[in-house]
Write an enzyme that holds these catalytic residues in place. Sequence first.
Site, PDB file in Angstrom:
ATOM      1  N   TRP A  39      -4.913  -0.469   3.030  1.00  0.00           N
ATOM      2  CA  TRP A  39      -5.071  -1.845   3.506  1.00  0.00           C
ATOM      3  C   TRP A  39      -4.724  -2.834   2.385  1.00  0.00           C
ATOM      4  O   TRP A  39      -3.867  -3.709   2.540  1.00  0.00           O
ATOM      5  CB  TRP A  39      -6.516  -2.024   3.947  1.00  0.00           C
ATOM      6  CG  TRP A  39      -6.834  -3.251   4.730  1.00  0.00           C
ATOM      7  CD1 TRP A  39      -5.946  -4.173   5.231  1.00  0.00           C
ATOM      8  CD2 TRP A  39      -8.139  -3.673   5.119  1.00  0.00           C
ATOM      9  NE1 TRP A  39      -6.626  -5.138   5.915  1.00  0.00           N
ATOM     10  CE2 TRP A  39      -7.983  -4.858   5.865  1.00  0.00           C
ATOM     11  CE3 TRP A  39      -9.432  -3.176   4.928  1.00  0.00           C
ATOM     12  CZ2 TRP A  39      -9.075  -5.549   6.407  1.00  0.00           C
ATOM     13  CZ3 TRP A  39     -10.507  -3.857   5.470  1.00  0.00           C
ATOM     14  CH2 TRP A  39     -10.332  -5.023   6.192  1.00  0.00           C
TER      15      TRP A  39
ATOM     16  N   HIS B 266      -5.946   7.033  -7.441  1.00  0.00           N
ATOM     17  CA  HIS B 266      -7.358   7.312  -7.150  1.00  0.00           C
ATOM     18  C   HIS B 266      -8.074   7.838  -8.396  1.00  0.00           C
ATOM     19  O   HIS B 266      -9.210   8.305  -8.303  1.00  0.00           O
ATOM     20  CB  HIS B 266      -7.480   8.385  -6.067  1.00  0.00           C
ATOM     21  CG  HIS B 266      -7.092   7.920  -4.695  1.00  0.00           C
ATOM     22  ND1 HIS B 266      -7.437   6.691  -4.202  1.00  0.00           N
ATOM     23  CD2 HIS B 266      -6.404   8.545  -3.696  1.00  0.00           C
ATOM     24  CE1 HIS B 266      -6.970   6.568  -2.962  1.00  0.00           C
ATOM     25  NE2 HIS B 266      -6.340   7.680  -2.641  1.00  0.00           N
TER      26      HIS B 266
ATOM     27  N   MET C  71      -5.601   5.793  10.570  1.00  0.00           N
ATOM     28  CA  MET C  71      -6.134   4.481  10.935  1.00  0.00           C
ATOM     29  C   MET C  71      -7.192   4.739  11.994  1.00  0.00           C
ATOM     30  O   MET C  71      -6.945   4.634  13.190  1.00  0.00           O
ATOM     31  CB  MET C  71      -5.011   3.585  11.471  1.00  0.00           C
ATOM     32  CG  MET C  71      -3.889   3.343  10.489  1.00  0.00           C
ATOM     33  SD  MET C  71      -4.369   2.355   9.061  1.00  0.00           S
ATOM     34  CE  MET C  71      -4.630   0.760   9.813  1.00  0.00           C
ATOM     35  N   ARG C  72      -8.366   5.109  11.546  1.00  0.00           N
ATOM     36  CA  ARG C  72      -9.387   5.676  12.416  1.00  0.00           C
ATOM     37  C   ARG C  72     -10.199   4.592  13.117  1.00  0.00           C
ATOM     38  O   ARG C  72     -10.049   4.347  14.298  1.00  0.00           O
ATOM     39  CB  ARG C  72     -10.286   6.584  11.567  1.00  0.00           C
ATOM     40  CG  ARG C  72     -11.103   7.597  12.300  1.00  0.00           C
ATOM     41  CD  ARG C  72     -11.932   8.382  11.303  1.00  0.00           C
ATOM     42  NE  ARG C  72     -12.798   7.504  10.516  1.00  0.00           N
ATOM     43  CZ  ARG C  72     -14.053   7.190  10.829  1.00  0.00           C
ATOM     44  NH1 ARG C  72     -14.609   7.696  11.905  1.00  0.00           N
ATOM     45  NH2 ARG C  72     -14.770   6.365  10.062  1.00  0.00           N
TER      46      ARG C  72
ATOM     47  N   GLY D 208     -11.571   1.691  10.919  1.00  0.00           N
ATOM     48  CA  GLY D 208     -11.356   0.492  10.107  1.00  0.00           C
ATOM     49  C   GLY D 208     -12.520  -0.484  10.140  1.00  0.00           C
ATOM     50  O   GLY D 208     -12.332  -1.697  10.057  1.00  0.00           O
TER      51      GLY D 208
ATOM     52  N   MET E  25      -1.631  -3.021  11.630  1.00  0.00           N
ATOM     53  CA  MET E  25      -1.238  -1.937  10.710  1.00  0.00           C
ATOM     54  C   MET E  25      -1.222  -0.597  11.446  1.00  0.00           C
ATOM     55  O   MET E  25      -0.424   0.273  11.140  1.00  0.00           O
ATOM     56  CB  MET E  25      -2.164  -1.883   9.497  1.00  0.00           C
ATOM     57  CG  MET E  25      -1.780  -2.920   8.442  1.00  0.00           C
ATOM     58  SD  MET E  25      -2.722  -2.788   6.904  1.00  0.00           S
ATOM     59  CE  MET E  25      -2.254  -1.171   6.286  1.00  0.00           C
TER      60      MET E  25
HETATM   61  P1  A3P Z   1     -11.949   4.637   8.504  1.00  0.00           P
HETATM   62  O1  A3P Z   1     -11.704   6.109   8.346  1.00  0.00           O
HETATM   63  O2  A3P Z   1     -13.388   4.271   8.341  1.00  0.00           O
HETATM   64  O3  A3P Z   1     -11.352   4.072   9.745  1.00  0.00           O
HETATM   65  P2  A3P Z   1      -7.758   4.593   2.305  1.00  0.00           P
HETATM   66  O4  A3P Z   1      -6.528   3.820   2.597  1.00  0.00           O
HETATM   67  O5  A3P Z   1      -8.407   4.248   1.011  1.00  0.00           O
HETATM   68  O6  A3P Z   1      -7.562   6.050   2.513  1.00  0.00           O
HETATM   69  O7  A3P Z   1      -8.855   4.112   3.365  1.00  0.00           O
HETATM   70  C1  A3P Z   1      -8.711   4.420   4.713  1.00  0.00           C
HETATM   71  C2  A3P Z   1      -9.737   3.647   5.501  1.00  0.00           C
HETATM   72  O8  A3P Z   1      -9.338   2.259   5.544  1.00  0.00           O
HETATM   73  C3  A3P Z   1      -9.829   4.120   6.935  1.00  0.00           C
HETATM   74  O9  A3P Z   1     -11.191   3.882   7.305  1.00  0.00           O
HETATM   75  C4  A3P Z   1      -8.871   3.159   7.624  1.00  0.00           C
HETATM   76  O10 A3P Z   1      -9.062   3.039   9.007  1.00  0.00           O
HETATM   77  C5  A3P Z   1      -9.204   1.862   6.904  1.00  0.00           C
HETATM   78  N1  A3P Z   1      -8.142   0.867   7.028  1.00  0.00           N
HETATM   79  C6  A3P Z   1      -6.836   0.986   6.755  1.00  0.00           C
HETATM   80  N2  A3P Z   1      -6.185  -0.148   7.055  1.00  0.00           N
HETATM   81  C7  A3P Z   1      -7.103  -1.014   7.530  1.00  0.00           C
HETATM   82  C8  A3P Z   1      -7.046  -2.355   8.028  1.00  0.00           C
HETATM   83  N3  A3P Z   1      -5.910  -3.030   8.107  1.00  0.00           N
HETATM   84  N4  A3P Z   1      -8.199  -2.924   8.419  1.00  0.00           N
HETATM   85  C9  A3P Z   1      -9.372  -2.248   8.347  1.00  0.00           C
HETATM   86  N5  A3P Z   1      -9.487  -0.986   7.900  1.00  0.00           N
HETATM   87  C10 A3P Z   1      -8.357  -0.373   7.493  1.00  0.00           C
END
Ligand code: A3P
Length: 308
Positions: A62, A124, A272-273, A275, A247
């Site tokens: 994000w 990371h 994108m589970r 969010g 996204m």
């Molecule tokens: P969830 O699994 O809780 O949905 P990373 O990019 O660090 O791996 O983090 C992934 C998490 O950020 C996921 O959380 C994903 O859905 C969420 N995410 C990615 N893009 C997002 C957005 N635009 N708005 C909100 N959450 C987002």
Amino acid sequence: IRMQQIMAKVKAEDISHWDTYEYEGVAMWPDVLPSTLDDLKTFEVRHDDVFIVTYPKAGTTWVQEIMSCVLHDGNIERISKRHTFKRVPFLEMTTGGAVHNDLPRVHKMISWMPRSSPRLIKSHLQAQLLPPQVWEKKVKLVYVIRNPKDVATSYFHHCQIMNPQRTLDWDEYFHRFHTGTVGFGKWWEHYLYFWERRNEDHILLLRFEDIKKDLRGTVQRISNFLGKSFSDDVIDDITDHCTFENMKKNPMTNPDTLLHKIFGEQEGRSFMRKGGVGDWKAHLSESQGKAIDDLCRDKLTSHGLTFN
Ligand code: A3P
């Protein structure tokens, strides 16, 4: 020997995200090679490099997308020609050279460094494992913190996407998250280093929950931090591009586009589970929630870092 066994598995593309090894006291997934981590100690950082650093699942993709938009002056059409994972190299997968020839496809796809500046680089790694020049040159770095209970939940689902053949046991996974023996180690150590340095000029610390509350304000903050001043329209465009819904439906920002090619399409599973904030309530038992609370109280509260 243990490492060799793990690497043999990696080569066979049976990537088990359950086997970690320790690198300088930090648990690592086997696809981050120790030789790569060694190489990073002499990685040449440019003065205008910009870093996005997180513990996995804190909101990396994000925030990197917002930063990528900002660094491209809001030219969304231009950045939309390449997938975000290809625009933003993943540092510990990217030192290039021979080590990468041994890696499975997933890493080859992202193992490159752009020639042009400024480079936006994702990592990371815990702070002490980042290239020392990050600290010597004090390059701009955005760090994201998220409620560890939501991180635990999101990381569990992430591991499932990466291990489609394996059914993961939540309790076993949770134990490992709680003890910091999942890849990239102890989340509280990861958080604390940056939390303690949040007021340094070259560091911008954001919280997932605040971004969720005020995406537009976050875009504005990141723009200011990166030295950009945009019209309201540009800020609006970036904000709109970076909502969860947009996204998710954009193949250039949804990691599924690449992950499905590698791990296969998995019904009902998406990077994108949700969010959102607070989904942990559907996953953590009362005692697991308390275990995280206790850890936060022991390790973080006295430093002023708390979670709702
Ligand atoms: P969830 O699994 O809780 O949905 P990373 O990019 O660090 O791996 O983090 C992934 C998490 O950020 C996921 O959380 C994903 O859905 C969420 N995410 C990615 N893009 C997002 C957005 N635009 N708005 C909100 N959450 C987002």
